[in-house]
Every structure is written in C-alpha cells, then in structure tokens.
Enzyme design. Structure first.
Site, PDB file in Angstrom:
ATOM      1  N   CYS A 124      48.102   6.681  54.805  1.00 41.75           N
ATOM      2  CA  CYS A 124      49.502   7.094  54.980  1.00 41.75           C
ATOM      3  C   CYS A 124      49.653   8.560  55.368  1.00 41.75           C
ATOM      4  O   CYS A 124      50.572   8.905  56.111  1.00 41.75           O
ATOM      5  CB  CYS A 124      50.309   6.739  53.743  1.00 41.75           C
ATOM      6  N   HIS A 157      56.766  -1.605  47.974  1.00 40.31           N
ATOM      7  CA  HIS A 157      56.666  -2.958  48.525  1.00 40.31           C
ATOM      8  C   HIS A 157      57.366  -4.010  47.663  1.00 40.31           C
ATOM      9  O   HIS A 157      57.347  -3.922  46.438  1.00 40.31           O
ATOM     10  CB  HIS A 157      55.193  -3.370  48.622  1.00 40.31           C
ATOM     11  N   LYS A 209      59.175   3.425  51.682  1.00 37.80           N
ATOM     12  CA  LYS A 209      58.729   2.737  52.913  1.00 37.80           C
ATOM     13  C   LYS A 209      57.875   1.527  52.579  1.00 37.80           C
ATOM     14  O   LYS A 209      57.321   1.434  51.479  1.00 37.80           O
ATOM     15  CB  LYS A 209      57.943   3.719  53.790  1.00 37.80           C
ATOM     16  N   ASP A 267      53.178   9.678  48.998  1.00 33.30           N
ATOM     17  CA  ASP A 267      52.657   8.571  48.172  1.00 33.30           C
ATOM     18  C   ASP A 267      51.755   9.001  47.003  1.00 33.30           C
ATOM     19  O   ASP A 267      50.731   8.337  46.739  1.00 33.30           O
ATOM     20  CB  ASP A 267      51.893   7.559  49.051  1.00 33.30           C
ATOM     21  N   HIS A 308      49.980  -3.433  45.064  1.00 34.05           N
ATOM     22  CA  HIS A 308      50.185  -2.022  44.710  1.00 34.05           C
ATOM     23  C   HIS A 308      51.611  -1.595  45.018  1.00 34.05           C
ATOM     24  O   HIS A 308      52.252  -2.142  45.914  1.00 34.05           O
ATOM     25  CB  HIS A 308      49.197  -1.131  45.492  1.00 34.05           C
TER      26      HIS A 308
HETATM   27  C1  VGL Z   1      48.480   3.356  51.479  1.00 32.02           C
HETATM   28  C2  VGL Z   1      47.038   1.573  51.569  1.00 32.02           C
HETATM   29  C3  VGL Z   1      48.087   0.697  51.426  1.00 32.02           C
HETATM   30  C4  VGL Z   1      48.674   4.833  51.485  1.00 32.02           C
HETATM   31  C5  VGL Z   1      49.533   2.488  51.331  1.00 32.02           C
HETATM   32  O1  VGL Z   1      49.673   5.321  50.898  1.00 32.02           O
HETATM   33  O2  VGL Z   1      47.815   5.546  52.064  1.00 32.02           O
HETATM   34  N1  VGL Z   1      47.234   2.888  51.616  1.00 32.02           N
HETATM   35  N2  VGL Z   1      49.327   1.160  51.307  1.00 32.02           N
HETATM   36 ZN    ZN Z   2      50.973  -0.086  50.760  1.00 32.51          ZN
END
Ligand code: VGL
Ligand code: ZN
Length: 234
Positions: free
Chosen positions: A176, A52, A122, A9, A97
């Site tokens: 994550c 998302h 994901k 990510d 996000h």
């Molecule tokens: C994440 C918060 C919400 C991450 C993803 O990638 O750590 N954190 N969605």
């Molecule tokens: Zn997220």
C-alpha cells in the site's frame, strides 16, 4: 511548495504480535512516524486505513480450495469500471485482515492521531482491491468508479488544500505504501517514500523490487532525518 504527510495503514492487523497479516517490525515505525506527524512543515496530515467487508475478494477464505492459499494463490478479478468488465487482473490472496469496524482495522494506539486532518478508508468494495489510496488495483481514479471502494477523493482533497508534494510512510512498503506513492506521482504530486518509516511484507527481495518500481514511477526515497524533510518550511 506545500507538503502533506500520508500515514498508510498502520493498523493492528498489519502489526505484531496479534495482527492476522503482521509485517515484521511493523509496530517499530511508530516513533519515527510520530516525529514526522509532529513536524510543523506539513500542511496536511492524512491517515489511511485498509477497511474491508467480510466478503472481500482478497481474503483467501472467500475462495474454494485448492487455489485459496494466503500469500500464494491468485484469483482473476474483473475491472469494476462500466464497459471494462472484460479486463481482468490476478488478485493476491491474503489472510482475513482489517475488517471494517473490528479491532484489526484500528490504527495502533502508539500512533499519535491528534494532528490527523483526514482519514481515508479504502478497500471497501467487496469486488475489487485498493492498495493505493488514490486508485483501485485497475488504476481507476474516477470517484464515480472508486466511490464504492473509498470514502474520500484524496487527490481532490490534497489539490484543494494547495498540496504539491507528498511524503508517504507506513505499511506495507511493498504494497500500500508503494502503490500510494506511485498513485500520488501519477496524480502529479511530487512523491517521496520515507524509507525508515516503512516496513515490508517481503523485506528483502520485495523491497528491492518495490524501490525499482518506485524510482521508475518518479518517486524518490528519502530518510526522516534527510534534507527533504528538515528543509520543509517551519
Ligand atoms: C496491504 C496487503 C493487503 C497494505 C493491504 O496495507 O499494504 N497489504 N492489504
Ligand atoms: Zn487489504
């Protein structure tokens, strides 16, 4: 042993200066991650993306006030597994996000993607969040259940490539990255987090707690210049 590098990510929305869920110093890990990506000791290099839909359950703006404050409120969500709908969990709420197809979901251009073997998208099911690239927040790993959340069965992909060991890097260390490293350990891979190749939503207390959870789950913390990585077969 055969090692995979997981780059979790490292997307625009998780990075300053413009990310909607920017993590302090998030962009600064790119050189370290790039030198790991260039290391010949990895058999497989995977990049994951939080991805998302606009109506995702983790977005604070998709819930009515007053219980819809990003970073603070939590809302009950149901297990999507058939027969387990009565099981609920409290979902953290975030600013909007990483909406799939938008610039915020792009991997930052500082990351050299030329050696990436697999992309994992994901968090695509609007009804349930997915921090780990292996499991949804309820711990479901069966592709028939998490198939609406994720585009690929990462456990099978790694196993089919003979991978025994994973090194996890990226954002965020306390979300994550942590959940992906624990998911890897639960899937019976030897699992490491590369501590200098991650940054956290809550760098102080959040990371200390995350490290305890990681160790309790059998995940080891290593450094990018440490023996576990320098010793990988060339
Ligand atoms: C994440 C918060 C919400 C991450 C993803 O990638 O750590 N954190 N969605
Ligand atoms: Zn997220």
């Amino acid at each position: 042993m055969k090692a995979a590098l997981l780059v979790v990510d490292i997307q625009e929305d998780f990075c300053p200066p413009n990310g909607t869920l920017a993590i302090q110093e998030g962009r600064s890990i790119a050189p370290t991650v790039n030198s790991l990506l260039a290391h010949p000791g990895f058999t497989i290099r995977v990049a994951t993306q939080d991805y998302h839909p606009e109506n995702h359950i983790s977005f604070a703006s998709n819930h009515p006030p007053p219980n819809n404050r990003p970073f603070e409120s939590k809302v009950p969500v149901h297990n999507p597994a058939p027969g387990k709908e009565n099981e609920t969990k409290l979902q953290d709420l975030w600013p909007v996000h990483c909406v799939g197809g938008t610039k915020g979901a792009d991997i930052i251009p500082e990351i050299d993607q030329s050696n990436i073997d697999l992309y994992v998208k994901k968090g695509m099911n609007p009804e349930v969040d997915m921090y780990s690239a292996f499991a949804d927040v309820f711990g479901n790993v069966d592709p028939t259940i998490i198939g609406q959340s994720v585009n690929v069965d990462l456990r099978s992909f790694l196993a089919n490539n003979g991978i025994t060991t994973v090194f996890v890097t990226g954002l965020a260390g306390d979300y994550c990255v942590k959940h992906t490293a624990i998911g890897a350990a639960k899937a019976a891979f030897t699992s490491y987090v590369v501590e200098d190749a991650t940054r956290c939503v809550a760098p102080g207390s959040g990371w200390e707690e995350a490290k305890q959870e990681l160790r309790a789950a059998g995940v080891s913390l290593v450094r990018s210049d440490g023996p576990e990585i320098s010793g990988l077969a060339m």
